[in-house]
Write an enzyme that holds these catalytic residues in place. Structure first.
Site, short mmCIF file in Angstrom:
data_model
loop_
_atom_site.label_atom_id
_atom_site.label_comp_id
_atom_site.label_asym_id
_atom_site.label_seq_id
_atom_site.Cartn_x
_atom_site.Cartn_y
_atom_site.Cartn_z
N ASP A 18 39.30 52.38 37.70
CA ASP A 18 38.93 50.97 37.53
C ASP A 18 37.76 50.81 36.56
O ASP A 18 36.87 51.67 36.49
CB ASP A 18 38.57 50.37 38.90
CG ASP A 18 38.53 48.85 38.84
OD1 ASP A 18 39.27 48.27 38.02
OD2 ASP A 18 37.76 48.26 39.61
N GLY A 21 38.46 46.90 31.80
CA GLY A 21 38.17 45.56 31.26
C GLY A 21 36.69 45.37 31.03
O GLY A 21 36.25 44.93 29.95
N ARG A 22 35.89 45.71 32.03
CA ARG A 22 34.43 45.54 31.90
C ARG A 22 33.85 46.44 30.82
O ARG A 22 32.94 46.08 30.11
CB ARG A 22 33.75 45.78 33.27
CG ARG A 22 33.89 44.60 34.22
CD ARG A 22 33.56 44.96 35.63
NE ARG A 22 34.62 45.78 36.22
CZ ARG A 22 34.49 46.47 37.34
NH1 ARG A 22 33.34 46.46 37.98
NH2 ARG A 22 35.51 47.16 37.82
N HIS A 35 41.85 49.61 27.97
CA HIS A 35 42.95 50.35 28.59
C HIS A 35 43.30 51.59 27.75
O HIS A 35 43.61 52.65 28.28
CB HIS A 35 44.17 49.45 28.75
CG HIS A 35 43.98 48.35 29.77
ND1 HIS A 35 43.48 48.60 31.03
CD2 HIS A 35 44.21 47.02 29.72
CE1 HIS A 35 43.42 47.46 31.70
NE2 HIS A 35 43.85 46.49 30.93
N SER A 63 48.94 48.05 39.62
CA SER A 63 49.26 47.68 41.01
C SER A 63 50.26 46.52 41.05
O SER A 63 50.47 45.85 40.02
CB SER A 63 47.98 47.27 41.74
OG SER A 63 47.55 46.00 41.29
N GLU A 65 49.68 43.82 42.34
CA GLU A 65 48.85 42.62 42.11
C GLU A 65 48.51 42.45 40.62
O GLU A 65 48.21 41.34 40.18
CB GLU A 65 47.55 42.70 42.93
CG GLU A 65 47.75 42.52 44.43
CD GLU A 65 48.40 43.72 45.12
OE1 GLU A 65 48.26 44.86 44.62
OE2 GLU A 65 49.08 43.51 46.14
N TRP A 67 50.38 42.31 38.23
CA TRP A 67 51.35 41.41 37.56
C TRP A 67 50.77 40.01 37.38
O TRP A 67 51.27 39.22 36.59
CB TRP A 67 52.66 41.33 38.35
CG TRP A 67 53.52 42.56 38.21
CD1 TRP A 67 53.81 43.47 39.17
CD2 TRP A 67 54.19 43.02 37.03
NE1 TRP A 67 54.61 44.47 38.68
CE2 TRP A 67 54.86 44.22 37.37
CE3 TRP A 67 54.29 42.55 35.71
CZ2 TRP A 67 55.62 44.95 36.44
CZ3 TRP A 67 55.05 43.27 34.79
CH2 TRP A 67 55.70 44.45 35.15
N LEU A 130 50.58 71.79 37.97
CA LEU A 130 49.99 70.57 38.53
C LEU A 130 51.05 69.47 38.54
O LEU A 130 51.82 69.34 37.60
CB LEU A 130 48.81 70.12 37.65
CG LEU A 130 48.17 68.77 38.03
CD1 LEU A 130 47.21 68.94 39.20
CD2 LEU A 130 47.42 68.16 36.84
N ARG A 186 37.17 56.40 43.26
CA ARG A 186 37.32 55.10 42.59
C ARG A 186 36.14 54.91 41.65
O ARG A 186 34.99 54.97 42.06
CB ARG A 186 37.38 53.93 43.57
CG ARG A 186 37.54 52.60 42.81
CD ARG A 186 37.57 51.37 43.68
NE ARG A 186 37.81 50.20 42.85
CZ ARG A 186 38.71 49.25 43.12
NH1 ARG A 186 39.44 49.30 44.20
NH2 ARG A 186 38.88 48.21 42.31
N ARG A 192 36.41 49.46 47.28
CA ARG A 192 37.62 49.02 47.98
C ARG A 192 38.82 49.84 47.52
O ARG A 192 38.75 50.55 46.53
CB ARG A 192 37.84 47.52 47.78
CG ARG A 192 37.92 47.07 46.34
CD ARG A 192 38.28 45.58 46.23
NE ARG A 192 38.20 45.12 44.86
CZ ARG A 192 37.16 44.46 44.34
NH1 ARG A 192 36.13 44.15 45.09
NH2 ARG A 192 37.17 44.10 43.07
C1 IPE Z 1 42.95 48.61 41.03
O1 IPE Z 1 42.11 47.91 40.21
C2 IPE Z 1 44.25 48.88 40.32
C3 IPE Z 1 44.21 49.91 39.30
C4 IPE Z 1 43.18 50.63 38.98
C5 IPE Z 1 45.46 50.15 38.62
P1 IPE Z 1 42.06 46.31 40.18
O2 IPE Z 1 41.09 45.94 39.13
O3 IPE Z 1 43.41 45.75 40.04
O4 IPE Z 1 41.52 45.98 41.62
P2 IPE Z 1 40.70 44.73 42.13
O5 IPE Z 1 41.42 43.50 41.65
O6 IPE Z 1 39.34 44.82 41.54
O7 IPE Z 1 40.66 44.87 43.59
C1 IPE Z 2 41.75 49.20 35.69
O1 IPE Z 2 40.82 48.55 34.90
C2 IPE Z 2 43.10 49.30 35.02
C3 IPE Z 2 44.12 48.38 35.55
C4 IPE Z 2 44.00 47.64 36.60
C5 IPE Z 2 45.39 48.32 34.82
P1 IPE Z 2 40.61 47.00 34.97
O2 IPE Z 2 41.41 46.35 33.91
O3 IPE Z 2 40.84 46.48 36.34
O4 IPE Z 2 39.08 46.87 34.62
P2 IPE Z 2 38.04 45.86 35.26
O5 IPE Z 2 37.99 46.12 36.72
O6 IPE Z 2 38.53 44.50 34.94
O7 IPE Z 2 36.75 46.18 34.59
MG MG Z 3 39.59 46.25 37.94
#
Ligand code: IPE
Ligand code: IPE
Ligand code: MG
Length: 239
Positions: A18, A21-22, A35, A63, A65, A67, A130, A186, A192
């Site tokens: 995770d 994006g940030r 990404h 995930s 979610e 989508w 692996l 994580r 979470r």
């Molecule tokens: C979890 O990250 C899903 C993946 C890393 C693929 P999210 O960014 O979707 O989770 P939330 O929304 O912060 O819980």
């Molecule tokens: C995790 O990074 C990758 C996916 C969920 C596909 P995020 O895109 O959720 O990054 P943040 O949490 O927004 O920084």
């Molecule tokens: Mg995220």
């Protein structure tokens, strides 16, 4: 007290990658660039997993979610999956890494499905070094729904009896290729699970790393593995 018993090394590691994006925002880049950078980190962590003699590395790529994200971001991720497979399959093959995707991958469309099939066939090997399992269109709750439907239909078709349902049957009905995760990491700073492996993390050691996934490196990964080795895993026993 010093512990002379055998040091625990993790065999099955799961990662919620995770923070892409940030990381992109922090670096004034497009989300898709985050990404892209994130995918390049996977390569390093896979190499290190091979070195560390893990049996499997299970990573959360998308995930159920996710989508709900903007269409342009989802399209960029689909393209990245295809590019990553084209890029990395030869090296994975060389390292004897067996690739497996799980989740509702069929929601990603023909192009991605065909590429996944190709990647799995190309890297298929009886005795892998692996197993790299990629959760794509995966949700732990969705998996439990799917498992329940599968087992219920086997019961109604009289293929198995209710009293024969056990943990093994549940594992076999699950889309998740690994039974138990030893260490779950994580990144991104949030504490979470976000619907990742639910059943399989029953006894996982969970580590939250305060770094965005594109900033995560081999050293951070080794630190998690080292910390894991120091843990006394009791599994409910008095020990
Ligand atoms: C979890 O990250 C899903 C993946 C890393 C693929 P999210 O960014 O979707 O989770 P939330 O929304 O912060 O819980
Ligand atoms: C995790 O990074 C990758 C996916 C969920 C596909 P995020 O895109 O959720 O990054 P943040 O949490 O927004 O920084
Ligand atoms: Mg995220």
């Amino acid at each position: 007290m010093a512990n002379s018993s055998k040091i625990n090394t993790p065999k099955h590691v799961g990662i919620i990658m995770d923070g892409n994006g940030r990381w992109a925002i922090k670096n004034s880049l497009k989300i898709s660039e985050g990404h892209k950078k994130g995918v390049s980190i996977v390569k390093d962590i896979v190499e290190e997993s091979v070195k560390q003699d893990l049996s499997s590395l299970t990573i959360y790529a998308f995930s159920t979610e996710n989508w709900k994200r903007p269409k342009a971001e989802v399209t960029a991720i689909k393209k990245l999956v295809i590019d990553a497979i084209n890029d990395q399959v030869p090296e994975l093959k060389e390292q004897r890494v067996r690739l497996k995707f799980f989740g509702h991958t069929y929601d990603f469309g023909r192009k991605v499905i065909d590429k996944i099939d190709y990647a799995e066939q190309e890297t298929h090997i009886k005795k892998s070094k692996l197993d790299l399992n990629v959760a794509l269109g995966y949700g732990g709750k969705q998996d439990i729904v799917d498992i329940t439907k599968k087992i219920a239909s086997s019961v109604s078709a009289k293929q198995i009896k209710i009293e024969d349902i056990n943990e093994k049957v549940i594992h076999n009905a699950s889309s998740v290729p690994v039974e138990d995760i030893d260490l779950l990491i994580r990144t991104g700073g949030d504490k979470r699970i976000s619907n990742f492996l639910l059943y399989q993390i029953a006894y996982a050691e969970i580590m939250f790393v305060d770094k965005y996934w594109p900033d995560f490196n081999r050293k951070d990964f080794l630190k998690c593995i080292d910390n894991f080795k120091k843990i006394n895993r009791r599994f409910g026993k008095r020990k």
